[in-house]
Design an enzyme around this catalytic site. Sequence first.
Site, PDB file in Angstrom:
ATOM      1  N   ASP A 156      33.437  43.360  37.114  1.00 31.89           N
ATOM      2  CA  ASP A 156      32.838  42.923  35.852  1.00 31.89           C
ATOM      3  C   ASP A 156      31.834  41.792  36.104  1.00 31.89           C
ATOM      4  O   ASP A 156      31.189  41.303  35.172  1.00 31.89           O
ATOM      5  CB  ASP A 156      33.897  42.563  34.803  1.00 31.89           C
ATOM      6  N   SER A 157      31.650  41.408  37.376  1.00 27.06           N
ATOM      7  CA  SER A 157      30.521  40.557  37.762  1.00 27.06           C
ATOM      8  C   SER A 157      29.213  41.234  37.345  1.00 27.06           C
ATOM      9  O   SER A 157      28.169  40.590  37.259  1.00 27.06           O
ATOM     10  CB  SER A 157      30.522  40.287  39.278  1.00 27.06           C
ATOM     11  N   ASP A 192      36.909  47.679  37.497  1.00 26.62           N
ATOM     12  CA  ASP A 192      37.433  46.379  37.063  1.00 26.62           C
ATOM     13  C   ASP A 192      37.629  46.417  35.546  1.00 26.62           C
ATOM     14  O   ASP A 192      36.645  46.590  34.802  1.00 26.62           O
ATOM     15  CB  ASP A 192      36.393  45.313  37.424  1.00 26.62           C
ATOM     16  N   LYS A 217      41.381  47.328  38.658  1.00 28.56           N
ATOM     17  CA  LYS A 217      41.777  45.943  38.944  1.00 28.56           C
ATOM     18  C   LYS A 217      41.969  45.207  37.621  1.00 28.56           C
ATOM     19  O   LYS A 217      41.236  45.455  36.658  1.00 28.56           O
ATOM     20  CB  LYS A 217      40.706  45.249  39.783  1.00 28.56           C
ATOM     21  N   GLU A 226      42.896  41.116  36.044  1.00 33.42           N
ATOM     22  CA  GLU A 226      43.086  39.687  36.309  1.00 33.42           C
ATOM     23  C   GLU A 226      44.354  39.189  35.633  1.00 33.42           C
ATOM     24  O   GLU A 226      44.602  39.541  34.462  1.00 33.42           O
ATOM     25  CB  GLU A 226      41.897  38.887  35.762  1.00 33.42           C
ATOM     26  N   GLU A 229      41.383  34.607  44.474  1.00 28.80           N
ATOM     27  CA  GLU A 229      40.057  33.979  44.309  1.00 28.80           C
ATOM     28  C   GLU A 229      40.192  32.461  44.226  1.00 28.80           C
ATOM     29  O   GLU A 229      40.975  31.934  43.414  1.00 28.80           O
ATOM     30  CB  GLU A 229      39.358  34.528  43.047  1.00 28.80           C
TER      31      GLU A 229
END
Length: 281
Positions: A48-49, A87, A117, A119, A186
Amino acid sequence: MSAMAVKTVCDLQEKKRRGEKITMLTAHDAAFGALVDRAGVDLILVGDSLGMVALGYDSTVPVTMAEMIHHAKAVRRGVQNALLIGDLPFLSYQVDHKAAINNAGRFLKEAGCAAVKMEGGAPIAATVAAVVRTGIPVMGHIGLTPQTAGQLGGFKVQGRDDGSAERLLHDAGALAAAGAFALVLECVPALLAQKISEAVEIPTIGIGAGPHCDGQVLVTHDLLGLFERFVPRFAKQYATLAEQANGALAAFKNEVEGGVFPAAEHSFGPLVEGIASPADK
Ligand code: KIV
């Protein structure tokens, strides 16, 4: 060229057992998917960057499922060998398990990803377990979690004090127990990342988490020097492509304005009536 086999989740766990480092990079379109895949990395993340490096948002928070699926489909068309991971963007998995399963499933059904993925630590372990039970491989992501950076006091290294280090160790264990196949760490101190990597059987993939993780990930735009707004301290720039691109684009403008481009070799037929162009023969 010999055909390489498509990577699987089991290959990663084998790599950890053999002590071989795992490599992961991001891609957000077919061209970058193909370039990164050709480099031979194990995992390609449609991160999602995307929101920051390609869509011009200030953070990853505004990124939608529709945007992620659109870009994941494009990356899929460029990738042949790496394991492709989608993501899950902010609020696509936090509300309830049903939404998490549906959105995770979209990455597999619509975009051809092999895994997703998410978070978050122990608080999302039940969601991870629900998605894994559906048959969808899940990668966890703990430490600095950009979707909820506001709650963490900003984009800061996590786990510096005993309490938060313990919490991260607990998060890693909870996600592994929930069935995650790997964990992104991270912005975590190197020795804590080592402790976590030794404590869990699943591979850890570090970004700003030192050399002791089982693998490393970078955002490809950072590695190539393509994202000029800021360069995180942990990101090594292996190239300065934005600078090169600026030079090439300015050269085009100057050559057009100066009558240098296009030359005979870029044109068809004589440039002057009655004088054959050597490039056109
Ligand atoms: O969105 C992303 O690119 C990521 C990586 C930084 C791991 O989550």
